[in-house]
Scaffold this active site. Structure first.
Site, short mmCIF file in Angstrom:
data_model
loop_
_atom_site.label_atom_id
_atom_site.label_comp_id
_atom_site.label_asym_id
_atom_site.label_seq_id
_atom_site.Cartn_x
_atom_site.Cartn_y
_atom_site.Cartn_z
N HIS A 160 -74.94 -161.75 -12.95
CA HIS A 160 -73.57 -161.27 -13.89
C HIS A 160 -74.14 -160.11 -14.80
O HIS A 160 -73.50 -159.28 -14.83
CB HIS A 160 -73.26 -162.41 -14.91
CG HIS A 160 -72.20 -163.21 -13.76
ND1 HIS A 160 -71.05 -163.70 -14.46
CD2 HIS A 160 -72.14 -163.86 -12.80
CE1 HIS A 160 -70.61 -164.78 -13.57
NE2 HIS A 160 -71.22 -164.54 -12.54
N HIS A 165 -75.33 -171.54 -5.13
CA HIS A 165 -74.52 -172.74 -5.55
C HIS A 165 -75.16 -173.87 -4.93
O HIS A 165 -74.39 -175.01 -5.43
CB HIS A 165 -72.98 -172.56 -5.06
CG HIS A 165 -72.26 -171.38 -5.84
ND1 HIS A 165 -71.23 -170.93 -5.49
CD2 HIS A 165 -72.60 -170.47 -6.82
CE1 HIS A 165 -70.66 -170.08 -6.42
NE2 HIS A 165 -71.82 -169.79 -7.20
N ASN A 209 -67.00 -164.41 -17.58
CA ASN A 209 -68.28 -164.89 -18.27
C ASN A 209 -67.74 -165.73 -19.38
O ASN A 209 -68.53 -166.61 -20.09
CB ASN A 209 -68.80 -163.73 -18.89
CG ASN A 209 -69.41 -162.84 -17.81
OD1 ASN A 209 -69.78 -163.16 -16.81
ND2 ASN A 209 -69.54 -161.38 -18.20
N ARG A 227 -77.50 -167.64 -12.70
CA ARG A 227 -76.07 -166.74 -12.74
C ARG A 227 -75.97 -165.83 -13.83
O ARG A 227 -75.36 -164.58 -13.71
CB ARG A 227 -75.17 -168.19 -13.12
CG ARG A 227 -73.86 -167.47 -13.19
CD ARG A 227 -72.68 -168.74 -12.98
NE ARG A 227 -71.52 -167.93 -12.88
CZ ARG A 227 -70.34 -168.33 -13.78
NH1 ARG A 227 -70.59 -168.69 -15.02
NH2 ARG A 227 -69.17 -167.69 -13.44
C1 HEM Z 1 -70.05 -165.35 -3.56
C2 HEM Z 1 -69.44 -164.91 -4.71
C3 HEM Z 1 -69.54 -165.79 -5.97
C4 HEM Z 1 -68.43 -166.52 -6.55
C5 HEM Z 1 -66.85 -166.31 -6.29
C6 HEM Z 1 -68.94 -167.29 -7.64
C7 HEM Z 1 -68.21 -168.06 -8.39
C8 HEM Z 1 -68.81 -169.03 -9.46
C9 HEM Z 1 -67.91 -169.74 -10.33
C10 HEM Z 1 -66.52 -169.72 -10.36
C11 HEM Z 1 -68.95 -170.58 -11.01
C12 HEM Z 1 -68.48 -171.79 -11.91
C13 HEM Z 1 -68.38 -170.98 -13.22
C14 HEM Z 1 -67.36 -171.97 -14.41
O1 HEM Z 1 -67.41 -173.06 -14.11
O2 HEM Z 1 -67.30 -171.44 -15.55
C15 HEM Z 1 -70.14 -170.42 -10.48
C16 HEM Z 1 -71.29 -170.98 -10.98
C17 HEM Z 1 -72.54 -170.60 -10.56
N1 HEM Z 1 -72.86 -169.46 -9.71
FE1 HEM Z 1 -71.64 -168.48 -8.83
N2 HEM Z 1 -70.28 -167.24 -7.49
C18 HEM Z 1 -70.74 -166.35 -6.82
C19 HEM Z 1 -71.89 -166.06 -6.37
C20 HEM Z 1 -73.14 -166.27 -6.99
C21 HEM Z 1 -74.27 -166.00 -6.75
C22 HEM Z 1 -74.74 -164.71 -5.81
C23 HEM Z 1 -75.23 -166.48 -7.43
C24 HEM Z 1 -76.68 -166.48 -7.72
C25 HEM Z 1 -77.52 -166.01 -6.61
C26 HEM Z 1 -74.26 -167.53 -8.05
C27 HEM Z 1 -74.92 -168.63 -8.85
C28 HEM Z 1 -74.24 -169.34 -9.70
C29 HEM Z 1 -74.92 -170.60 -10.25
C30 HEM Z 1 -76.32 -170.88 -10.18
C31 HEM Z 1 -73.74 -171.44 -10.91
C32 HEM Z 1 -73.84 -172.32 -11.92
C33 HEM Z 1 -74.23 -172.15 -13.20
C34 HEM Z 1 -74.27 -173.32 -14.33
O3 HEM Z 1 -74.26 -174.31 -13.92
O4 HEM Z 1 -74.49 -173.09 -15.45
N3 HEM Z 1 -73.16 -167.46 -7.66
N4 HEM Z 1 -70.30 -169.43 -9.67
#
Ligand code: HEM
Ligand code: NAG
Ligand code: NAG
Ligand code: NAG
Length: 329
Positions: free
Chosen positions: A77, A204, A105, A73
């Site tokens: 970002h 995800h 972030n 992630r």
């Molecule tokens: C499609 C649009 C996307 C949205 C709306 C989105 C939104 C989010 C949100 C809201 C979270 C949780 C953040 C938190 O709780 O503070 C998250 C976590 C995460 N996102 Fe996305 N995301 C998107 C696309 C992506 C993409 C393209 C990737 C990587 C290829 C990605 C990888 C991740 C990962 C791995 C986590 C978990 C991080 C952790 O556990 O530390 N996301 N995302």
């Protein structure tokens, strides 16, 4: 020949020669093809670079599996905000506003210490050579692989920014409240197709999200599995507990697999944006394909990651090689 050239010349707006236009086109093409990244960029200047990064990522992931997700992630970002230039790693100071306090972030991004530790090892073995942007790009790939996901080849030679953009971080990174059309647009703005957006959302299949980002979905949305919603509510009350975590993939949160897509088929997407990919719209069929064919998901994910890795890198003499990923030299 000469006559038609003269005709072309006078038909252009005054002051712009066809030579100038060709030159601008040439520069745009060079910029878009990221001509200076190469597979063997550090072959002689830092031959141990890939081993150093992989070993450090494997060790961090074996201490805490979620770190593989956090590194993925962090890279996403970085790349969606003016390209993969390590801008996301810069700390705020009295004189400098970085991207760390942007809405998507703040209190959310993780993995900075892992990148710092890799950087300090590489500053010992190859001082001043390996960029923070390349470290983050490779670490994201290795984090995915460490959790059982696909791997892919990375061209190297990115350089680090001397600037960051809080406003671009706030506007370019998609949020969890978006509907399908807005998700498609947010990725189209970065040159991705809707198909690539769905594949990348499969990121995800690992990691966690905070209660405040899915509370509205679990209490107010209808297209959610009732027993799944009840289980998630137990750790995400109607008020309070904003930072309580739930896995984005309820079945296998530390395994990079295709379960994320199968969960969507049974209305167990955690975020509103997740479930949008399977809500009767144009992306339903692709979710079905990935649910039954993890090899297709892995191939599409890896190809889309290669494209993400190559978003607007700084190369050549642009930017710098930071000594410390948290601040400019
Ligand atoms: C499609 C649009 C996307 C949205 C709306 C989105 C939104 C989010 C949100 C809201 C979270 C949780 C953040 C938190 O709780 O503070 C998250 C976590 C995460 N996102 Fe996305 N995301 C998107 C696309 C992506 C993409 C393209 C990737 C990587 C290829 C990605 C990888 C991740 C990962 C791995 C986590 C978990 C991080 C952790 O556990 O530390 N996301 N995302
Ligand atoms: C802020 O900038 C001044 C010079 O303009 C410099 O002396 C000082 O160290 C900087 N402070 C920080 C926290 O970066
Ligand atoms: C970021 O989070 C901190 C709490 O850790 C909070 O005090 C601050 O106001 C937040 N910044 C922004 C810009 O939301
Ligand atoms: C909701 O999920 C539970 C547990 O996986 C399952 O048994 C049930 O059939 C699902 N309900 C619906 C309506 O799909």
């Amino acid at each position: 020949m000469a006559a038609s050239h003269a005709l072309l010349w006078i038909s252009k707006p005054s002051g712009i020669s066809s030579l100038a236009i060709s030159f601008v086109t040439f520069i745009l093409l060079v910029g878009m093809t990221s001509a200076q990244l190469s597979a063997n960029f550090y072959a002689s200047s830092c031959p141990n670079v890939l081993t150093t990064i992989r070993t450090a990522v494997n060790s961090a992931v074996s201490k805490e599996a979620r770190m593989g997700a956090s590194l993925l992630r962090l890279h996403f970002h970085d790349c969606f905000v003016n390209g993969c230039d390590a801008s996301v790693l810069l700390d705020d100071t009295a004189n400098f506003t970085g991207e760390k306090t942007a809405g998507p972030n703040n209190n959310s991004l993780r993995g900075f210490e892992v990148i710092d530790s890799i950087k300090s090892q590489l500053e010992t073995s190859c001082p001043g050579v390996v960029s923070c942007a390349d470290i983050l790009t490779v670490a994201a790939r290795d984090g995915v692989a460490a959790l059982g996901g696909p791997s892919w080849n990375i061209l190297l030679g990115r350089r680090d920014s001397t600037t960051a953009s809080l406003s671009a971080a706030n506007s370019n990174i998609p949020g969890p409240g978006l509907n399908l059309n807005a998700l498609i647009s947010a990725f189209a703005n970065k040159g991705f197709t809707a198909t690539e957006m769905v594949a990348l959302s499969g990121g995800h299949t690992i990691g966690q999200a905070r209660c405040l980002l899915f509370r509205n979905r679990i209490y107010n949305e209808a297209n959610i599995n009732a027993s799944f919603a009840a289980a998630v509510k137990a750790n995400c009350p109607r008020s309070g507990g904003d930072n309580n975590l739930s896995p984005l993939d309820t079945t296998s949160p530390i395994s990079f697999d295709n379960a994320y897509f199968r969960n969507l088929q049974t209305q167990k997407g955690l975020l509103h944006s997740d479930q949008q990919l399977f809500s009767g719209g144009s992306t339903n069929a692709q979710v079905n394909t990935y649910s039954s064919n993890s090899a297709t998901f892995f191939t599409d994910f890896a190809n889309a990651m290669v494209k993400m890795d190559n978003l607007s890198p700084l190369t050549g003499t642009n930017g710098q090689i930071r000594t410390n990923c948290r601040k400019t030299n």
